[in-house]
Design a protein around this motif. Sequence first.
Motif, PDB file in Angstrom:
ATOM      1  N   ASP A 268       0.837  -1.198   0.000  1.00 33.25           N
ATOM      2  CA  ASP A 268       0.000   0.000   0.000  1.00 33.25           C
ATOM      3  C   ASP A 268       0.876   1.255   0.000  1.00 33.25           C
ATOM      4  O   ASP A 268       1.586   1.510   0.976  1.00 33.25           O
ATOM      5  CB  ASP A 268      -0.885  -0.012   1.257  1.00 33.25           C
ATOM      6  N   PRO A 269       0.832   2.058  -1.059  1.00 27.14           N
ATOM      7  CA  PRO A 269       1.655   3.279  -1.075  1.00 27.14           C
ATOM      8  C   PRO A 269       1.121   4.373  -0.165  1.00 27.14           C
ATOM      9  O   PRO A 269       1.825   5.370   0.060  1.00 27.14           O
ATOM     10  CB  PRO A 269       1.588   3.710  -2.545  1.00 27.14           C
ATOM     11  N   ASN A 270      -0.101   4.237   0.328  1.00 26.03           N
ATOM     12  CA  ASN A 270      -0.662   5.255   1.225  1.00 26.03           C
ATOM     13  C   ASN A 270      -1.444   4.555   2.344  1.00 26.03           C
ATOM     14  O   ASN A 270      -2.667   4.520   2.347  1.00 26.03           O
ATOM     15  CB  ASN A 270      -1.589   6.209   0.466  1.00 26.03           C
ATOM     16  N   GLU A 272      -3.302   3.921   5.698  1.00 28.51           N
ATOM     17  CA  GLU A 272      -4.053   4.759   6.632  1.00 28.51           C
ATOM     18  C   GLU A 272      -4.326   4.058   7.956  1.00 28.51           C
ATOM     19  O   GLU A 272      -4.882   4.669   8.862  1.00 28.51           O
ATOM     20  CB  GLU A 272      -5.396   5.154   6.010  1.00 28.51           C
ATOM     21  N   PRO A 284       6.557   8.081   5.342  1.00 25.95           N
ATOM     22  CA  PRO A 284       6.187   7.266   4.170  1.00 25.95           C
ATOM     23  C   PRO A 284       6.741   5.857   4.301  1.00 25.95           C
ATOM     24  O   PRO A 284       7.835   5.643   4.825  1.00 25.95           O
ATOM     25  CB  PRO A 284       6.840   8.034   3.008  1.00 25.95           C
ATOM     26  N   LEU A 306      -2.769   7.562  -6.783  1.00 31.69           N
ATOM     27  CA  LEU A 306      -3.631   6.562  -6.157  1.00 31.69           C
ATOM     28  C   LEU A 306      -4.871   6.377  -7.016  1.00 31.69           C
ATOM     29  O   LEU A 306      -5.202   7.234  -7.849  1.00 31.69           O
ATOM     30  CB  LEU A 306      -4.039   7.021  -4.747  1.00 31.69           C
ATOM     31  N   THR A 357      -7.736   4.221  -0.530  1.00 29.43           N
ATOM     32  CA  THR A 357      -6.544   4.881  -1.090  1.00 29.43           C
ATOM     33  C   THR A 357      -5.526   3.863  -1.588  1.00 29.43           C
ATOM     34  O   THR A 357      -4.376   3.841  -1.150  1.00 29.43           O
ATOM     35  CB  THR A 357      -5.899   5.826  -0.055  1.00 29.43           C
ATOM     36  N   GLY A 359      -3.052   1.901  -4.302  1.00 33.85           N
ATOM     37  CA  GLY A 359      -2.153   2.274  -5.386  1.00 33.85           C
ATOM     38  C   GLY A 359      -2.660   1.728  -6.714  1.00 33.85           C
ATOM     39  O   GLY A 359      -3.652   1.010  -6.782  1.00 33.85           O
ATOM     40  N   ALA A 386      -1.212  11.480  -4.945  1.00 36.06           N
ATOM     41  CA  ALA A 386      -1.168  10.940  -3.580  1.00 36.06           C
ATOM     42  C   ALA A 386      -1.117  12.066  -2.546  1.00 36.06           C
ATOM     43  O   ALA A 386      -1.625  11.914  -1.431  1.00 36.06           O
ATOM     44  CB  ALA A 386       0.047  10.022  -3.434  1.00 36.06           C
ATOM     45  N   ASP A 387      -0.552  13.204  -2.911  1.00 39.80           N
ATOM     46  CA  ASP A 387      -0.451  14.326  -1.966  1.00 39.80           C
ATOM     47  C   ASP A 387      -1.829  14.810  -1.517  1.00 39.80           C
ATOM     48  O   ASP A 387      -1.970  15.388  -0.440  1.00 39.80           O
ATOM     49  CB  ASP A 387       0.311  15.491  -2.600  1.00 39.80           C
ATOM     50  N   ILE A 390      -3.096  12.944   1.772  1.00 43.62           N
ATOM     51  CA  ILE A 390      -2.264  12.913   2.975  1.00 43.62           C
ATOM     52  C   ILE A 390      -2.849  13.864   4.012  1.00 43.62           C
ATOM     53  O   ILE A 390      -3.277  14.973   3.698  1.00 43.62           O
ATOM     54  CB  ILE A 390      -0.816  13.315   2.637  1.00 43.62           C
ATOM     55  N   ASP A 458      -3.361  -2.530  -1.926  1.00 40.13           N
ATOM     56  CA  ASP A 458      -3.963  -1.894  -0.751  1.00 40.13           C
ATOM     57  C   ASP A 458      -3.791  -2.818   0.449  1.00 40.13           C
ATOM     58  O   ASP A 458      -3.976  -4.032   0.324  1.00 40.13           O
ATOM     59  CB  ASP A 458      -5.454  -1.621  -0.997  1.00 40.13           C
TER      60      ASP A 458
END
Length: 639
Positions: A268-270, A272, A284, A306, A357, A359, A386-387, A390, A458
């Motif tokens: 998962d690149p983001n 949560e 990160p 994302l 969220t 990738g 992706a920003d 955040i 994810d």
Amino acid sequence: MTNTDKSRLAIFAVIVAAVLFLAVNIIAQTTFSAVRLDVTEGQVYTLTEETIPVFQDIKEPIIVRVYFSQNLAEASPRHGVYFQRVRDLLSQYQALSGGMLQVQYFDPEPFSDVEDRAVGFGLQAVPLGNLGEVGYFGLAATNSTDDQEVISFFNLEREAFIEYDLTKLVYTLSNPEQPKIGLITSLPVEGGMSPGMGGMGGTPTPPWQIMDQMRDFFEVERLDLTLDQISEDIDVLVLAQPDGLSDTAAYTIDQWVLAGGKAIVFADPNLESGNPPAGGMPAPADLAGIKTLLGAWGLSLEEGVLAADIKAAVRVNTAAGGRPEISDYPAWMNLQADALNQEDAITGDLKNLTIATAGVLSVSEDSGLDIRPLIQTGTESMEIDADKVIGLPDVVAMFREFVPSGERLLLGARVSGLAKTAFPDGRPDDDITPMDGEAQAEHRGEATDPIQVIVVSDADMLADRFWVQESNFFGQRMVVPTADNAAFLINALENLTGTPALSSLRGRGQISRPFTVVEELQLSAEQQFRAKETELLSRLETLESDISAIQLNQNGQGEAAISEDDQLTITNYRSEILATRKELREVQRGLREDIDRLEGTLKFLNIAGVPIVFGALMILVAVWRRKRAAASTTSTASA
């Protein structure tokens, strides 16, 4: 025939009818007891073909003891009906087992030995009134080696999953030897402590439900992110957000997969759902190790973007301009069956997945591997920066600026084929013992048999809040799935270990009947509203900017120094601002009316539609019979 004879004949006819009625019931009970007609959607009262072998293959006797209090049925008729369904299911299981499954029923009366045994098994008593009465409705099952499985209370909230719960219980007892799973993760799946304010003590967090689900069917062993060998008794590796996977560990996994090992990856690149550090934002994730492996398996995570899908967006409570708002959040997606590969054994029986969220996976065209999609967005999708997600994302702005790409984004895939190593130069240099000559000779450059890997972009989908609803039932944690996220993982594990006994049951209780017309109308209305809102907000901003400019030109001399023309301009601007805000509210109200009108129509059809249609048919039948009788009378009179 005299009136007395007629009376005797009528009495005799009633007696014969009663005897026939009883005879038909007895014959039907003895002859057709196994005959069933299931007209429900999804055939929820019919055993699936895949689960029948579970009971036909029972190798040792299993005793199932059902405890049901009759006073519970009197106090709650729904539990009485539920008990009958449990009994009916167990009866079918018993018939399939060829005598290996024995079922016993008990009524645990207060202060009896039976009640003591029920309590000893850990069954849950529920209060039935103010006089201290309690009732039981649970089950305890044992096998010949005294392994024990218990359902402490048959909660009505899990009635839709009763076939799965009972089948899983029997399957667990008849298959005590479980496949072994190696789990590599940086997720707080075992619970722990969330950080407190100002470095003070935090709040304890419970273990994730996904761990209970895995341990129901598999032996789970935690492995380290820096491992340099994998035990031979590991059947499948699960890499769930391996944040900080060392080069040596990545190399070890690479070689293990090339040698025939099977793996499931959640990258998962983001993320949560991790525990954030005290007093700051989480750093990160370091996914360099797993990205190296993905490259060798023909996949890559696109950088800086994302996946989002406006049609599958989850509605969330948020805030915009300091006021609460409810809006669709496209980066959180509730993907329905049409987003899942219906031809694959892992996803074929699933109804929906909740993804957060995630990738975007890209496929390398020159990998030469067979890469089949398992999870994709719909065509109303978009790659978002992706920003933008955040911290506290601007959900309303994201919705307002959404532009569907018309393409489906890949979120999950099954990889097979003769993959090559991600480390063509051998084991990487690090602080682990360098590879000696023997190890170098064992280095695999390519798989000799097709690899089996499943990749999902994810890891939040494993967290409780995205797939399960919890409640407290007299001190016990009661969970009801709201999405098939756990079923996806268990199906994948069963598929890779070759034990897909219950995969067809997992998505069965999860019935999703979205109001697609209402949802599409709601989405269209919100898109129109957001577009109009953007236009009006822009006008508001311009007006307020113009007023500020006029006031600044007075060089701080106060409103009294403003000229009459400027005063008039400001007054007009403020009037226009009020009119604009009113127009904004009217736009919102007008668009909402379409949804209310449709909901009213649906309610009318549901409540009054059937009686009206039935009444109309009765009137037509009555008119037809009257005309027929009139025609018959006229014909007789003519004759």
